[in-house]
Structures are given as structure tokens and as C-alpha cells.
Design a protein around this motif. Sequence first.
Motif, PDB file in Angstrom:
ATOM      1  N   ASP A   1       0.864  -1.180   0.000  1.00 54.03           N
ATOM      2  CA  ASP A   1       0.000   0.000   0.000  1.00 54.03           C
ATOM      3  C   ASP A   1       0.901   1.231   0.000  1.00 54.03           C
ATOM      4  OD1 ASP A   1       0.581   0.897   2.762  1.00 54.03           O
ATOM      5  OD2 ASP A   1      -0.626  -0.793   3.437  1.00 54.03           O
TER       6      ASP A   1
ATOM      7  N   ILE B   1       1.758   3.306   2.152  1.00 57.97           N
ATOM      8  CA  ILE B   1       2.589   3.513   3.346  1.00 57.97           C
ATOM      9  C   ILE B   1       3.686   2.470   3.450  1.00 57.97           C
ATOM     10  CG2 ILE B   1       2.591   3.501   5.881  1.00 57.97           C
ATOM     11  CD1 ILE B   1      -0.151   4.845   5.793  1.00 57.97           C
TER      12      ILE B   1
ATOM     13  N   SER C   1       0.483   1.918   8.865  1.00 53.49           N
ATOM     14  CA  SER C   1      -0.575   1.695   7.894  1.00 53.49           C
ATOM     15  C   SER C   1      -1.882   1.306   8.593  1.00 53.49           C
ATOM     16  CB  SER C   1      -0.158   0.613   6.898  1.00 53.49           C
ATOM     17  OG  SER C   1      -1.127   0.413   5.908  1.00 53.49           O
TER      18      SER C   1
ATOM     19  N   CYS D   1      -4.854  -0.236   3.684  1.00 52.11           N
ATOM     20  CA  CYS D   1      -3.808  -1.066   4.287  1.00 52.11           C
ATOM     21  C   CYS D   1      -3.788  -2.432   3.619  1.00 52.11           C
ATOM     22  CB  CYS D   1      -4.055  -1.213   5.790  1.00 52.11           C
ATOM     23  SG  CYS D   1      -2.833  -2.265   6.624  1.00 52.11           S
TER      24      CYS D   1
END
Length: 449
Positions: A201, A203, A364, A223
Motif C-alpha cells: 500500500d 505507506i 498503515s 492497508c
Amino acid sequence: MATSNARAGTTSTPICRRCTRRCAPSPRRRTTSSACLALAALPHAPADLLKVARLSTRFLSRGIASLPPARAVDKPRLRIGYLSGDFHAHATAALMVEVLECRDRADFEVLLFSHGPDDGSPLQQRVRAACDRFIDVGALDAAGIAARMRAEGVDIAVDLKGHTAGSRFTALAARPAPVQVAWLGFPGTCGADYIDYVIGDPIVTPLADAPFYSERIAQLPRCYQPGDATRRIVPTPRAALGLPEDAIVLLSANVVHKVLPPIFEAWMVLLHRLPSALLWQFSGGEQADARLREEAARHGIAPERLVFMPPVDMAAHWNRLAAADLALDTWPYNGHTTTSDALAAGVPVVTLRGDGFASRVAESLLAEAGLPELVCESLDDYVERACALATGPKPPIRPWIDSRAFARDLEALYRRIWARAVAGLPPEALPAVSVPVAPAGDAADARRP
């Protein structure tokens, strides 16, 4: 405090360089996947993990011959083959099961290739019921698994283990499927040229980190870690857990090998700052627990302020977590399932941001749960935030698990991956794209039994 106020970055230190050499595959050691997992738990430069992963994968994949190339063709229904040894009472199965139940059965056929135990657990029964076919490949070697996947006509092969214990991801070295993907099991690169994509993702796998992956990054818009919203927590009373009712209980449910000296020192500072607090640590066994108590005593903390939780079954573990006031995350290897378990039990988690996948999973999850302010940039910030949380009201945790939406996002990502393969294009980085989810009960839902 004595802890460093520097941002939790990672650089290639002499210790990490020695670890890299030590983790390099030996001709006398076949099972080297744990080398990458060990390095991920230590401060390291992301480039070092890629180096070790490439070395380990090259060694583990030796002698596995490629099958004749399989061509991607346009089709209305894709066959997804998941490979894992964890389709039983295991964290991976617990994370995945509801997404499997919410999948689009009309457009996606799911085959589970299991090389793990048949434990007959209720969780395994749910997983079996959620897939189209459950195929036991436990008796097969890597080449045999690859041959079975090819015979089953898998379009996209998804390995769920990577460089973790008992992995057989090297079956994909034979190229059984036109497209091959890594997801969920290992927080980093596999270092395998035969795995096309790693699912993350924005992050955990920002596109700027592409140089540290052998795979191309494919981002979900949420996430990367799914969950099970049907899970119900029934809190265990503190008295049954040996915890004082009036104590501030600071939870550390991560395994002890993630507890490195800098973070443990920060925890000891917390215990000095919070005289009524205790550290509730997942037990690492008699010897490890004794060493942690000895280390606490060297920091002036009485041994009885460390309470160790024994191993229990999954449901009992989830229920007991609700007895904590605050969860303390580890660094550089965050709690992954550990973090989502704490949040599901209503326990906020304070974490320290680092460099690399393993150091950003808690961030995340906290972003999804509406708690980005619990992500810290330094150990001093971590201690101050934890003190404030431990003595103040608990922040609200936003319900973050939406398995139906997650399934749609994952399936849309598979479609994007497949479309490139059908067009004869090489894998490329796929940024996150949000997919609208139709209201429950619409025509799309009606296609799913």
C-alpha cells in the motif's frame, strides 16, 4: 531520557554488514529463508535486505527447472492460486478468511495450495468453505507443487509466505503461472526474479522504495493487511490473567526477538515515569523471560513489574488483549497481526516509524483506524506519547475492517496486473487506485452465493 532523539532511520552499520555476510546462504544450509526474517528484525538499510533476499533466493531456487512458458489470455473469469502452509489456525488464515468469503465468485475462481497441517480447526473449515478448491501439496517438493499449479491452470499465482518459516515460494521458480505475486507473509522483497509483483500500500511500499524490491510494487488503496470483522472479543477479567485491577498495563504481545535494546530501554523509561505501570510481555520461554527481567533490574525496575503471558489458543489470546491499557510497538520490526489484534481488542498502539516495509505496518494500520497521531518519529516522542496515552482517556478506534471493499480492491488490482500480461507488457509499478463498492444486495452481490 537516555534514548536517542534521532529519527528512526536505518543505515548500513558494521553490525548490519556482518549480519549480511552471516545471512548469506551456505552450501551446507538449505533452509535459509529465516536469514531475511532475522535481518528484517534488525536495524538495516533496505538495500541490505534486497541483497540478502537475492542471495537466499538464488540458493533456495537452485536446480528448479522452468516449465514451458504459460501465456496470459483475455478471459472473463480469472483463476487465482494461493500458495501457503498457513491455511489452518494461523494468523494468515485469520487475516484472509473474510476476504475470501467476500470475493466475487462469478469473476474469480480461488484455489488454495496448502503445504501446511490439516488441523481440522473451525478456522480451517471456514477457509476451505471460502475457496473453490483446497489442494493439499504438502507431500510435494517445489517442482511438484509447480507442476500441480500448472496442471490446475492457475492464472495468477500468489505466494503468501515469502522468506518465512516453512515457505515453499521457490515453487514459483518453475514459472507455473503467467503472473506471479507475493503478498501478506513476508514484509519485504523476496529477491526473486520470477515473482512479478509485491502487493502493498502507499505507506508500507511507497513507489519511491522501488529500488529495494526485485518485484514491481502493486499498491492497494487501503492497508495491505486484511482482517475479519466478524471476530468478536469477549474480554478476559484481569484477575484471571494475574494482572492487578489498578495497574496501568502496557502490552507487548510481539515475540521477544523483536524487542531490541533501544526499544526496551524506552520501555524501562516508561516504567520509571509511570510507577503504577507494568509491562505485559508475550513469553519467550523461561530463559528469555529471565533475561528480560535481569535487564529490567539493571535499569532499576523490579522484576515483578514484568508479567509474561503464556501461549494460548488464538481466541483466548484475542480476548485477553482487551485487559491492556496501551500496546507498545517494537522497532524496527513492527507488530503486524499483533497490531491489528490489539486494535480489534480496543487497545490503542503507539509505534515508531522506520524505513522499510516491516517498520511501517503499524503506521498503515493506525492510519486505517483513524489514529495517525500515534505514529512517532523518535524514541523520545514515543515515550512522551505513551505516557500521555497511559494516563489519559483512550482515543477512539475507528472500525477499519471492510472485507467486502478490500476484496473489490484486491480483485481490481489482479485485473490490472492481468491486463498488462494479456497485452504482452512487462510488469510495472501499479499505484493505488480506489474502486467504488456497490451497495450490499446489488446485482454484483447476487452473483455470489
